[in-house]
Design a protein around this motif. Structure first.
Motif, PDB file in Angstrom:
ATOM      1  N   PRO A  71       0.824  -1.215   0.000  1.00 50.22           N
ATOM      2  CA  PRO A  71       0.000   0.000   0.000  1.00 50.22           C
ATOM      3  C   PRO A  71       0.855   1.261   0.000  1.00 50.22           C
ATOM      4  O   PRO A  71       1.976   1.268   0.505  1.00 50.22           O
ATOM      5  CB  PRO A  71      -0.815  -0.124   1.284  1.00 50.22           C
ATOM      6  N   PHE A  72       0.306   2.298  -0.571  1.00 50.07           N
ATOM      7  CA  PHE A  72       0.974   3.599  -0.560  1.00 50.07           C
ATOM      8  C   PHE A  72       0.997   4.104   0.881  1.00 50.07           C
ATOM      9  O   PHE A  72       0.020   3.936   1.611  1.00 50.07           O
ATOM     10  CB  PHE A  72       0.227   4.575  -1.466  1.00 50.07           C
ATOM     11  N   PRO A  73       2.097   4.732   1.319  1.00 50.77           N
ATOM     12  CA  PRO A  73       2.194   5.203   2.705  1.00 50.77           C
ATOM     13  C   PRO A  73       1.069   6.170   3.058  1.00 50.77           C
ATOM     14  O   PRO A  73       0.577   6.915   2.210  1.00 50.77           O
ATOM     15  CB  PRO A  73       3.541   5.920   2.746  1.00 50.77           C
ATOM     16  N   ASP A  74       0.693   6.140   4.320  1.00 49.21           N
ATOM     17  CA  ASP A  74      -0.344   7.056   4.805  1.00 49.21           C
ATOM     18  C   ASP A  74       0.242   8.459   4.934  1.00 49.21           C
ATOM     19  O   ASP A  74       0.628   8.900   6.003  1.00 49.21           O
ATOM     20  CB  ASP A  74      -0.879   6.594   6.169  1.00 49.21           C
ATOM     21  N   ALA A  75       0.329   9.136   3.826  1.00 44.63           N
ATOM     22  CA  ALA A  75       0.848  10.507   3.800  1.00 44.63           C
ATOM     23  C   ALA A  75       0.052  11.276   2.752  1.00 44.63           C
ATOM     24  O   ALA A  75      -0.612  10.689   1.901  1.00 44.63           O
ATOM     25  CB  ALA A  75       2.334  10.498   3.456  1.00 44.63           C
ATOM     26  N   ASP A  76       0.153  12.554   2.810  1.00 45.04           N
ATOM     27  CA  ASP A  76      -0.540  13.404   1.845  1.00 45.04           C
ATOM     28  C   ASP A  76       0.094  13.207   0.465  1.00 45.04           C
ATOM     29  O   ASP A  76       1.257  13.566   0.255  1.00 45.04           O
ATOM     30  CB  ASP A  76      -0.450  14.862   2.292  1.00 45.04           C
ATOM     31  N   LYS A  77      -0.653  12.637  -0.457  1.00 49.56           N
ATOM     32  CA  LYS A  77      -0.121  12.356  -1.791  1.00 49.56           C
ATOM     33  C   LYS A  77       0.305  13.632  -2.513  1.00 49.56           C
ATOM     34  O   LYS A  77       1.204  13.599  -3.349  1.00 49.56           O
ATOM     35  CB  LYS A  77      -1.144  11.593  -2.629  1.00 49.56           C
ATOM     36  N   ASP A  78      -0.313  14.727  -2.201  1.00 50.10           N
ATOM     37  CA  ASP A  78       0.042  15.985  -2.851  1.00 50.10           C
ATOM     38  C   ASP A  78       1.419  16.496  -2.429  1.00 50.10           C
ATOM     39  O   ASP A  78       1.998  17.357  -3.090  1.00 50.10           O
ATOM     40  CB  ASP A  78      -1.012  17.059  -2.566  1.00 50.10           C
ATOM     41  N   SER A  79       1.950  15.981  -1.326  1.00 53.15           N
ATOM     42  CA  SER A  79       3.257  16.437  -0.853  1.00 53.15           C
ATOM     43  C   SER A  79       4.413  15.757  -1.586  1.00 53.15           C
ATOM     44  O   SER A  79       5.548  16.201  -1.481  1.00 53.15           O
ATOM     45  CB  SER A  79       3.388  16.203   0.655  1.00 53.15           C
ATOM     46  N   TYR A  80       4.129  14.697  -2.348  1.00 55.49           N
ATOM     47  CA  TYR A  80       5.184  14.000  -3.079  1.00 55.49           C
ATOM     48  C   TYR A  80       5.533  14.759  -4.341  1.00 55.49           C
ATOM     49  O   TYR A  80       4.657  15.219  -5.075  1.00 55.49           O
ATOM     50  CB  TYR A  80       4.747  12.577  -3.446  1.00 55.49           C
TER      51      TYR A  80
END
Length: 148
Positions: A87-96
């Motif tokens: 799974p994609f990490p639990d972080a704000d995807k917009d910050s990548y």
């Protein structure tokens, strides 16, 4: 022994598939879709090494970032299936700003030689590497014959 067809059409198909897989992997997708796919939702195929000895066939699959509980492994009718999800990490995807690692579900299927004893398949998971040992049936192992 693992054998591969030497027919020209089969060789061409294998090489074409490998070429397409390599191209798709470089683009970050395995379906040829546009590079602007949703962050973290890209198909992926982990690297696999296959070794063969007199006693067994050994598969080594790199699965960093996946827990042992997230793996599904089945063998049926000479087909080995490996499935997992990273799974994609639990972080704000917009910050990548850039995502090069692959996330999502993957599945791999391997046709097994007929000489594998499917009832004795074993798997071990250590440091992100899944090791699958496929023992050969006793009748398939080479044996020395004494000359009388």
């Amino acid at each position: 022994m693992l054998t591969y067809s030497r027919k020209p059409a089969d060789l061409f198909q294998r090489r074409f598939n490998r070429l397409f897989d390599d191209w798709a992997r470089e683009r970050g997708t395995t379906d040829g879709a546009d590079e602007e796919t949703e962050v973290g939702h890209v198909d992926w195929r982990p690297a696999v090494d296959i070794r063969e000895t007199d006693d067994h066939v050994l598969l080594l699959i790199d699965l960093p970032g996946i827990g042992k509980d997230g793996l599904e492994l089945t063998v049926e009718e000479n087909v080995l299936r490996v499935r997992a999800e990273r799974p994609f990490p639990d972080a704000d995807k917009d910050s990548y700003r850039r995502v090069e690692r692959r996330y999502g579900v993957f599945g791999r299927t391997f046709s097994l030689p007929r000489n594998i004893d499917q009832s004795k398949v074993e798997a071990h998971f250590d440091n992100g590497v899944l090791t699958i040992e496929l023992p050969k049936a006793e009748t398939a192992k080479p044996r020395r014959i004494e000359i009388g």
